[in-house]
Scaffold this motif. Structure first.
Motif, short mmCIF file in Angstrom:
data_model
loop_
_atom_site.label_atom_id
_atom_site.label_comp_id
_atom_site.label_asym_id
_atom_site.label_seq_id
_atom_site.Cartn_x
_atom_site.Cartn_y
_atom_site.Cartn_z
N THR A 1 0.82 -1.21 0.00
CA THR A 1 0.00 0.00 0.00
C THR A 1 0.86 1.26 0.00
N VAL A 2 0.21 2.38 -0.19
CA VAL A 2 0.88 3.67 -0.10
C VAL A 2 1.48 3.83 1.29
N ASP A 3 0.77 3.42 2.33
CA ASP A 3 1.30 3.53 3.69
C ASP A 3 2.58 2.73 3.85
N THR B 1 0.51 3.64 -6.06
CA THR B 1 1.38 4.35 -5.11
C THR B 1 2.16 5.50 -5.73
N VAL C 1 1.58 9.62 -4.79
CA VAL C 1 2.00 9.98 -3.43
C VAL C 1 3.49 9.71 -3.25
N ALA C 2 3.95 8.55 -3.73
CA ALA C 2 5.36 8.19 -3.55
C ALA C 2 6.28 9.17 -4.25
#
Length: 150
Positions: free
Chosen positions: A45-47, A77, A80-81
């Motif tokens: 995930t993005v998290d 992702t 955001v990444a």
């Protein structure tokens, strides 16, 4: 403590062996102060990406490209990444049966867009992994993990 995220698509015994070697390198007893988090590409995930300080990405070369699972990981992702993880160290491996060049180009393009910093040369090869390939995979995992050591 630093965190290394290993994202992989390992649907075959060969890819599972390569992943095992990468993990062994990243978790080598000489690597201290680094937690290793391993996620299948369809579960990452993005998290997970934001929580990591460095990355190893593993993919098969399918029909001249990265696996659909790894492509999906980057699709969900990337935005955001690319804003939050610039400059972080990474490495990657590509395994195929007939040609890895398209997958290699994709990995170079995507990670350049992310702004990640290559910590080790990629491991890209065809056919069954032999001891030399597995040693290189172990070295890849260890090298990226070592860049994160305090």
């Amino acid at each position: 403590m630093a965190r290394l995220l290993i994202v992989h698509h390992s649907p075959t015994p060969n890819l599972t062996r390569i992943l095992g070697a990468v993990m062994a390198g990243a978790r080598h007893e000489d690597i201290e102060g680094v937690d290793v988090d391993v996620r299948p590409a369809l579960e990452a995930t993005v998290d997970d990406v934001l929580a990591a300080d460095g990355y190893v990405i593993g993919t098969s070369a399918n029909i001249g490209y990265i696996s659909g699972a790894v492509k999906h990981f980057f699709d969900v992702t990337f935005d955001v990444a690319s804003a939050e993880t610039r400059g972080r160290p990474f490495g990657y491996y590509v395994h195929g049966r007939s040609d890895t060049s398209g997958a290699e180009r994709a990995m170079q393009s995507i990670t350049t867009g992310l702004g990640w910093s290559r910590a080790v040369d990629p491991l890209c090869f065809l056919g069954d992994p032999d001891d030399t390939h597995l040693a290189a995979a172990t070295e890849l995992g260890a090298t990226v993990a070592a860049t994160l050591m305090p």
